[in-house]
Design an enzyme around this catalytic site. Structure first.
Site, PDB file in Angstrom:
ATOM      1  N   HIS A 107      -5.285 -13.093  -1.026  1.00 33.49           N
ATOM      2  CA  HIS A 107      -4.698 -12.411   0.207  1.00 33.49           C
ATOM      3  C   HIS A 107      -5.708 -12.573   1.411  1.00 33.49           C
ATOM      4  O   HIS A 107      -5.552 -12.810   2.592  1.00 33.49           O
ATOM      5  CB  HIS A 107      -4.355 -11.051  -0.045  1.00 33.49           C
ATOM      6  CG  HIS A 107      -2.947 -10.773  -0.480  1.00 33.49           C
ATOM      7  ND1 HIS A 107      -2.748 -10.312  -1.955  1.00 33.49           N
ATOM      8  CD2 HIS A 107      -1.866 -10.807   0.182  1.00 33.49           C
ATOM      9  CE1 HIS A 107      -1.187 -10.366  -1.857  1.00 33.49           C
ATOM     10  NE2 HIS A 107      -0.966 -10.412  -0.805  1.00 33.49           N
TER      11      HIS A 107
ATOM     12  N   ASP B 291      -8.539  -7.716   2.227  1.00 29.86           N
ATOM     13  CA  ASP B 291      -7.586  -8.570   3.290  1.00 29.86           C
ATOM     14  C   ASP B 291      -7.197  -7.623   4.611  1.00 29.86           C
ATOM     15  O   ASP B 291      -6.863  -8.585   5.477  1.00 29.86           O
ATOM     16  CB  ASP B 291      -6.401  -9.165   2.463  1.00 29.86           C
ATOM     17  CG  ASP B 291      -5.251  -8.210   2.182  1.00 29.86           C
ATOM     18  OD1 ASP B 291      -4.719  -7.907   3.096  1.00 29.86           O
ATOM     19  OD2 ASP B 291      -5.212  -7.545   1.021  1.00 29.86           O
ATOM     20  N   GLN B 292      -7.130  -6.456   4.584  1.00 33.55           N
ATOM     21  CA  GLN B 292      -6.816  -5.633   5.632  1.00 33.55           C
ATOM     22  C   GLN B 292      -7.482  -5.633   6.786  1.00 33.55           C
ATOM     23  O   GLN B 292      -7.274  -5.224   8.082  1.00 33.55           O
ATOM     24  CB  GLN B 292      -6.100  -4.269   5.120  1.00 33.55           C
ATOM     25  CG  GLN B 292      -4.918  -4.394   4.408  1.00 33.55           C
ATOM     26  CD  GLN B 292      -4.579  -3.228   3.265  1.00 33.55           C
ATOM     27  OE1 GLN B 292      -5.209  -2.091   3.633  1.00 33.55           O
ATOM     28  NE2 GLN B 292      -4.042  -3.438   2.437  1.00 33.55           N
TER      29      GLN B 292
ATOM     30  N   PRO C 156       0.876  -1.112   0.112  1.00 35.79           N
ATOM     31  CA  PRO C 156       0.008  -0.040  -0.075  1.00 35.79           C
ATOM     32  C   PRO C 156       0.865   1.343  -0.043  1.00 35.79           C
ATOM     33  O   PRO C 156       1.672   1.370   0.937  1.00 35.79           O
ATOM     34  CB  PRO C 156      -0.694  -0.198   1.266  1.00 35.79           C
ATOM     35  CG  PRO C 156      -0.472  -1.457   1.976  1.00 35.79           C
ATOM     36  CD  PRO C 156       0.674  -1.857   1.237  1.00 35.79           C
TER      37      PRO C 156
HETATM   38  N1  LIG Z   1      -1.854  -0.966  -4.404  1.00 36.39           N
HETATM   39  C1  LIG Z   1      -2.001  -1.008  -3.037  1.00 36.39           C
HETATM   40  N2  LIG Z   1      -2.980  -0.349  -2.384  1.00 36.39           N
HETATM   41  C2  LIG Z   1      -3.302  -1.108  -1.060  1.00 36.39           C
HETATM   42  N3  LIG Z   1      -2.820  -2.084  -0.565  1.00 36.39           N
HETATM   43  C3  LIG Z   1      -1.916  -2.808  -1.103  1.00 36.39           C
HETATM   44  C4  LIG Z   1      -1.600  -2.261  -2.536  1.00 36.39           C
HETATM   45  N4  LIG Z   1      -0.632  -3.448  -2.901  1.00 36.39           N
HETATM   46  C5  LIG Z   1      -0.655  -4.386  -2.225  1.00 36.39           C
HETATM   47  N5  LIG Z   1      -1.543  -3.949  -1.097  1.00 36.39           N
HETATM   48  C6  LIG Z   1      -1.482  -4.693   0.184  1.00 36.39           C
HETATM   49  O1  LIG Z   1      -0.154  -4.953   0.774  1.00 36.39           O
HETATM   50  C7  LIG Z   1      -0.080  -6.363   1.320  1.00 36.39           C
HETATM   51  C8  LIG Z   1       0.907  -7.248   0.526  1.00 36.39           C
HETATM   52  O2  LIG Z   1       1.023  -8.279   1.069  1.00 36.39           O
HETATM   53  P1  LIG Z   1       2.027  -9.482   0.316  1.00 36.39           P
HETATM   54  O3  LIG Z   1       2.163 -10.653   1.335  1.00 36.39           O
HETATM   55  O4  LIG Z   1       1.832  -9.831  -0.872  1.00 36.39           O
HETATM   56  O5  LIG Z   1       3.359  -8.689   0.581  1.00 36.39           O
HETATM   57  P2  LIG Z   1       4.953  -8.689   1.190  1.00 36.39           P
HETATM   58  O6  LIG Z   1       4.943  -8.592   2.670  1.00 36.39           O
HETATM   59  O7  LIG Z   1       5.673  -7.555   0.543  1.00 36.39           O
HETATM   60  O8  LIG Z   1       5.315 -10.001   0.837  1.00 36.39           O
HETATM   61  P3  LIG Z   1       5.862 -10.418  -0.338  1.00 36.39           P
HETATM   62  O9  LIG Z   1       7.410  -9.848  -1.010  1.00 36.39           O
HETATM   63  O10 LIG Z   1       6.057 -11.679   0.026  1.00 36.39           O
HETATM   64  O11 LIG Z   1       4.917 -10.527  -1.304  1.00 36.39           O
HETATM   65  C9  LIG Z   1      -1.503  -6.903   1.316  1.00 36.39           C
HETATM   66  O12 LIG Z   1      -2.239  -6.640   2.415  1.00 36.39           O
HETATM   67  C10 LIG Z   1      -2.251  -5.983   0.123  1.00 36.39           C
HETATM   68  O13 LIG Z   1      -3.670  -5.870   0.259  1.00 36.39           O
END
Ligand SMILES: Nc1ncnc2c1ncn2[C@@H]1O[C@H](COP(=O)(O)OP(=O)(O)OP(=O)(O)O)[C@@H](O)[C@H]1O
Length: 375
Positions: free
Chosen positions: A333, A310-311, A147
């Site tokens: 997610h 998911d949040q 995010p």
């Molecule tokens: N553009 C966006 N706007 C809001 N939330 C986002 C966006 N992109 C991703 N997210 C949120 O970010 C989180 C990503 O979790 P995820 O496990 O994929 O990522 P991470 O910790 O970076 O790990 P990885 O590198 O393993 O993917 C989720 O909660 C998803 O809803």
């Protein structure tokens, strides 16, 4: 058998203390960093030790990256917990939480790893602290696959407010890929009694659409105006109105730009869609794409965008009562978040398909007992 840094068998250093440890398989469904954040946050909030195996097995480069490691260390510090085997690349850790404390905490990611994802693990814990928590977080503020900080500041904070949870974010400096270097301060008010359940079932009518373009470092301001033009042209075509889109220059360690567009409705629903600039596409095209994503929800039957979906699973599971939300098809997610919280609490989830594109998630929360701690 996995070994910790000291070379002892993982999980066997504390003998009987591991009896109640919950083992979470980090490769579950989405298999990313989210599994780790939800499991460790819930571990701290509920005071249950966790062992997480197969960390980020679903990713090209499995194991802890810096963002995940710093998130773990932050929560460990907030609750004086113990972490075993937490180092870059680690695919298995053990976390034994202590009591969550209030106070001032800081964390610095040396890459563009996302500070928003540090907030994703730390804010839920801070809600259950005995007093307010202040965070100074450094790293990437506007990173891909996470995010953007404005999403947390505007969208997540408003969604969390429905639960009675309050946090404020101040962006001091933007951090773009590849160098990061962004800085934010976050203040989280602890909850006084419990998180309230939420009912988000009525999408309502659109009452506002607003956007912001952030231009940082040596990135020309023209890029920001091109984002705005692309976004405005599609909104004009779809809704016949020109929304308020600001273009602002920020201090940043390296050049970059980002755009967030937010729609609100008469029933308190909020939807966000964002892009981080990429050389492969024109800013106008990316501005248009962010709006196209938002339009999928406006006006519609869903009460949440696909990221908030998911949040909210974690706070729903902690709320004192039954929450109901109407949303689009469940993302991987979201399905992952539900599975993880089910393993760490007695929260009950029910997912009903209303139509091809509309689903209802109902959750009877399992609120933790608040520690009436004195500092
Ligand atoms: N553009 C966006 N706007 C809001 N939330 C986002 C966006 N992109 C991703 N997210 C949120 O970010 C989180 C990503 O979790 P995820 O496990 O994929 O990522 P991470 O910790 O970076 O790990 P990885 O590198 O393993 O993917 C989720 O909660 C998803 O809803």
């Amino acid at each position: 058998m996995a070994l910790n840094n000291a070379g002892t068998d993982l999980g066997e250093t504390k003998g009987h203390e591991n009896r109640d440890m919950v083992v979470i398989d980090g490769s579950l469904l989405e298999g990313g960093g989210q599994v780790l954040r939800i499991a460790v946050a819930l571990s701290a909030i509920r005071g249950k030790a966790v062992k997480i195996t197969n960390i980020r097995a679903g990713r090209k480069k499995p194991g802890l990256a810096e963002q995940h490691l710093k998130g773990l260390l932050l929560v460990r510090d907030m609750c004086n917990g113990e972490l075993e085997n937490a180092h870059l690349g680690s695919t298995e850790i053990i976390f034994r939480p202590g009591k969550i404390t209030s106070g001032t905490f800081s964390s610095k990611i040396s890459t563009a790893g996302s500070v928003s994802l540090l907030m994703q693990i730390a804010v839920p814990c801070a809600l259950f602290a005995p007093g307010p928590c202040n965070f100074n977080l450094r790293g990437g503020t506007d990173a891909d696959m996470a995010p953007p900080i404005d999403y947390l500041k505007i969208v997540t904070s408003e969604v969390f407010a429905h639960f009675g949870a309050k946090f404020e974010t101040q962006v001091l400096q933007r951090g773009f890929f590849p160098k990061g270097g962004g800085e934010v301060n976050v203040k989280v008010d602890n909850i006084q009694t419990c998180l309230k359940p939420i009912i988000l079932t009525q999408p309502g009518k659109i009452i506002s659409i607003e956007g912001s373009v952030n231009v940082g470092g040596s990135c020309p301001i023209r890029v920001g105006h091109e984002f705005k033009q692309g976004a405005e042209s599609l909104l004009l075509e779809e809704f016949g109105c020109k929304p308020n889109i600001s273009v602002e220059r920020f201090n940043a360690y390296c050049p970059g730009s980002s755009f967030l567009i937010v729609g609100k409705t008469s029933t308190g629903c909020i939807f966000g869609s964002s892009v981080i600039s990429h050389r492969s596409k024109s800013p106008a095209q990316q501005g248009e794409e962010a709006v196209a994503e938002l339009i999928k929800f406006l006006p519609g039957q869903s009460c949440l965008d696909s990221f908030a979906q998911d949040q909210i699973i974690l706070p729903m599971s902690l709320a004192a009562g039954t929450s109901t939300v109407v949303c689009g098809p469940l993302t991987l997610h979201t399905q992952t978040a539900i599975e993880i919280v089910k393993q760490l609490s007695s929260a009950k989830f029910e997912v009903e398909k209303i139509s091809e594109m509309i689903f209802r998630i109902t959750c009877t929360g399992d609120p933790p007992v608040l520690a009436m701690d004195t500092q």
